[in-house]
Design a protein around this motif. Structure first.
Motif, PDB file in Angstrom:
ATOM      1  N   PHE A 120       4.394   1.014  27.427  1.00 63.62           N
ATOM      2  CA  PHE A 120       3.932   0.510  28.715  1.00 63.62           C
ATOM      3  C   PHE A 120       5.102   0.453  29.680  1.00 63.62           C
ATOM      4  O   PHE A 120       6.100  -0.220  29.425  1.00 63.62           O
ATOM      5  N   ASP A 121       4.991   1.164  30.780  1.00 66.13           N
ATOM      6  CA  ASP A 121       5.961   1.094  31.879  1.00 66.13           C
ATOM      7  C   ASP A 121       7.408   1.261  31.409  1.00 66.13           C
ATOM      8  O   ASP A 121       8.278   0.487  31.752  1.00 66.13           O
ATOM      9  N   GLY A 122       7.642   2.251  30.573  1.00 65.02           N
ATOM     10  CA  GLY A 122       8.993   2.533  30.101  1.00 65.02           C
ATOM     11  C   GLY A 122       9.456   1.620  28.976  1.00 65.02           C
ATOM     12  O   GLY A 122      10.590   1.720  28.539  1.00 65.02           O
ATOM     13  N   GLN A 123       8.608   0.728  28.533  1.00 64.66           N
ATOM     14  CA  GLN A 123       8.935  -0.170  27.432  1.00 64.66           C
ATOM     15  C   GLN A 123       7.901   0.018  26.327  1.00 64.66           C
ATOM     16  O   GLN A 123       6.960   0.780  26.465  1.00 64.66           O
ATOM     17  N   VAL A 124       8.098  -0.704  25.241  1.00 73.26           N
ATOM     18  CA  VAL A 124       7.146  -0.713  24.146  1.00 73.26           C
ATOM     19  C   VAL A 124       6.735  -2.161  23.925  1.00 73.26           C
ATOM     20  O   VAL A 124       7.582  -3.052  23.851  1.00 73.26           O
ATOM     21  N   LEU A 125       5.430  -2.391  23.858  1.00 75.93           N
ATOM     22  CA  LEU A 125       4.919  -3.725  23.557  1.00 75.93           C
ATOM     23  C   LEU A 125       4.485  -3.746  22.100  1.00 75.93           C
ATOM     24  O   LEU A 125       3.761  -2.864  21.652  1.00 75.93           O
ATOM     25  N   ALA A 126       4.942  -4.743  21.356  1.00 73.05           N
ATOM     26  CA  ALA A 126       4.625  -4.848  19.933  1.00 73.05           C
ATOM     27  C   ALA A 126       3.943  -6.182  19.657  1.00 73.05           C
ATOM     28  O   ALA A 126       4.314  -7.203  20.238  1.00 73.05           O
ATOM     29  N   GLY A 136       4.130 -11.485  19.803  1.00 72.36           N
ATOM     30  CA  GLY A 136       4.232 -10.322  20.670  1.00 72.36           C
ATOM     31  C   GLY A 136       5.554 -10.312  21.402  1.00 72.36           C
ATOM     32  O   GLY A 136       6.143 -11.368  21.678  1.00 72.36           O
ATOM     33  N   ARG A 137       6.032  -9.104  21.720  1.00 74.39           N
ATOM     34  CA  ARG A 137       7.302  -8.971  22.428  1.00 74.39           C
ATOM     35  C   ARG A 137       7.402  -7.572  23.017  1.00 74.39           C
ATOM     36  O   ARG A 137       6.866  -6.619  22.466  1.00 74.39           O
ATOM     37  N   ALA A 138       8.104  -7.467  24.132  1.00 69.90           N
ATOM     38  CA  ALA A 138       8.384  -6.176  24.763  1.00 69.90           C
ATOM     39  C   ALA A 138       9.789  -5.721  24.368  1.00 69.90           C
ATOM     40  O   ALA A 138      10.697  -6.542  24.215  1.00 69.90           O
ATOM     41  N   TYR A 139       9.944  -4.402  24.207  1.00 69.93           N
ATOM     42  CA  TYR A 139      11.223  -3.809  23.811  1.00 69.93           C
ATOM     43  C   TYR A 139      11.546  -2.615  24.694  1.00 69.93           C
ATOM     44  O   TYR A 139      10.642  -1.900  25.128  1.00 69.93           O
ATOM     45  N   THR A 140      12.835  -2.399  24.892  1.00 70.43           N
ATOM     46  CA  THR A 140      13.308  -1.164  25.505  1.00 70.43           C
ATOM     47  C   THR A 140      13.800  -0.278  24.370  1.00 70.43           C
ATOM     48  O   THR A 140      14.619  -0.710  23.555  1.00 70.43           O
ATOM     49  N   VAL A 141      13.282   0.928  24.307  1.00 68.74           N
ATOM     50  CA  VAL A 141      13.632   1.856  23.233  1.00 68.74           C
ATOM     51  C   VAL A 141      14.781   2.738  23.695  1.00 68.74           C
ATOM     52  O   VAL A 141      14.761   3.286  24.791  1.00 68.74           O
ATOM     53  N   THR A 142      15.790   2.861  22.828  1.00 70.06           N
ATOM     54  CA  THR A 142      16.919   3.755  23.082  1.00 70.06           C
ATOM     55  C   THR A 142      17.026   4.741  21.922  1.00 70.06           C
ATOM     56  O   THR A 142      16.285   4.638  20.949  1.00 70.06           O
ATOM     57  N   THR A 143      17.955   5.653  22.004  1.00 67.61           N
ATOM     58  CA  THR A 143      18.130   6.617  20.915  1.00 67.61           C
ATOM     59  C   THR A 143      18.642   5.949  19.642  1.00 67.61           C
ATOM     60  O   THR A 143      18.425   6.439  18.547  1.00 67.61           O
ATOM     61  N   ASN A 144      19.342   4.806  19.793  1.00 68.28           N
ATOM     62  CA  ASN A 144      19.912   4.107  18.637  1.00 68.28           C
ATOM     63  C   ASN A 144      19.033   2.998  18.087  1.00 68.28           C
ATOM     64  O   ASN A 144      19.407   2.355  17.119  1.00 68.28           O
ATOM     65  N   PRO A 148      15.012  -6.218  22.450  1.00 67.32           N
ATOM     66  CA  PRO A 148      13.973  -7.034  23.093  1.00 67.32           C
ATOM     67  C   PRO A 148      14.242  -7.178  24.587  1.00 67.32           C
ATOM     68  O   PRO A 148      15.382  -7.363  24.997  1.00 67.32           O
ATOM     69  N   THR A 149      13.187  -7.075  25.389  1.00 67.72           N
ATOM     70  CA  THR A 149      13.314  -7.255  26.830  1.00 67.72           C
ATOM     71  C   THR A 149      12.446  -8.396  27.336  1.00 67.72           C
ATOM     72  O   THR A 149      12.336  -8.590  28.539  1.00 67.72           O
ATOM     73  N   SER A 150      11.837  -9.127  26.418  1.00 68.56           N
ATOM     74  CA  SER A 150      11.049 -10.296  26.808  1.00 68.56           C
ATOM     75  C   SER A 150      11.232 -11.371  25.753  1.00 68.56           C
ATOM     76  O   SER A 150      11.709 -11.112  24.649  1.00 68.56           O
ATOM     77  N   ALA A 151      10.837 -12.560  26.134  1.00 70.86           N
ATOM     78  CA  ALA A 151      10.819 -13.645  25.160  1.00 70.86           C
ATOM     79  C   ALA A 151       9.708 -13.370  24.155  1.00 70.86           C
ATOM     80  O   ALA A 151       8.786 -12.600  24.425  1.00 70.86           O
TER      81      ALA A 151
END
Length: 158
Positions: A120-126, A136-144, A148-151
């Motif tokens: 979702f919107d450049g992030q991943v919601l899990a 539940g939490r939002a994450y920014t995915v990188t190559t490595n 987490p990008t949310s509480a």
């Protein structure tokens, strides 16, 4: 109302708010009546192994805080996606027994676990769901991996 130009830093709080709203919407879909067996779990196959491992490791550590580490057998739907495999490995790493055929002896305490991972919107919601707790939490995915990008969003059921 003040509109912030798109080239300024002012969009960062707006994006975080949008991610939080999307996470709330994702979690609100879980408030249905419970049916027998696990709900369908889903994760996109394009999530890389390192990102899947990062997300699964973080979410399982938070789940263990809520239900206690290694105290039960966890039932998962069979899944060969990178996230499904990483989740199973993370659960075993925390001392949980994992079954994918949902069959145990009658004396085993069984925790049914379902998950959803959506871009979702450049992030991943899990989201991880059991009969007693939703995480539940939002994450920014990188190559490595993923960060987490949310509480953490936590919902307990009685």
């Amino acid at each position: 109302m003040y509109i912030v130009p798109s080239h300024s830093r002012g969009l960062r709080p707006i994006r975080s708010f949008a991610a939080a709203c999307a996470l709330a919407i994702l979690l609100s879909g879980c408030q249905s009546t419970r049916t027998e067996g696990l709900v369908s779990s889903a994760a996109p196959p394009e999530i890389s192994g390192p990102a899947a491992s990062s997300i699964a490791g973080d979410m399982v550590s938070r789940l263990a805080e809520q239900i206690g580490p290694g105290k039960a057998t966890v039932a998962l739907e069979p899944d060969t996606s990178p996230f499904g495999q990483a989740l199973e490995a993370a659960l075993k790493g925390w001392g949980y027994a994992v079954v994918t055929d949902q069959k145990t002896d009658g004396d085993t305490k069984l925790i049914e676990l379902a998950y959803v991972v959506v871009p979702f919107d450049g992030q991943v919601l899990a989201r991880l769901s059991t009969s007693s707790v939703e995480l539940g939490r939002a994450y920014t995915v990188t190559t490595n991996g993923a960060t987490p990008t949310s509480a953490l969003s936590l919902m307990r059921r009685n």
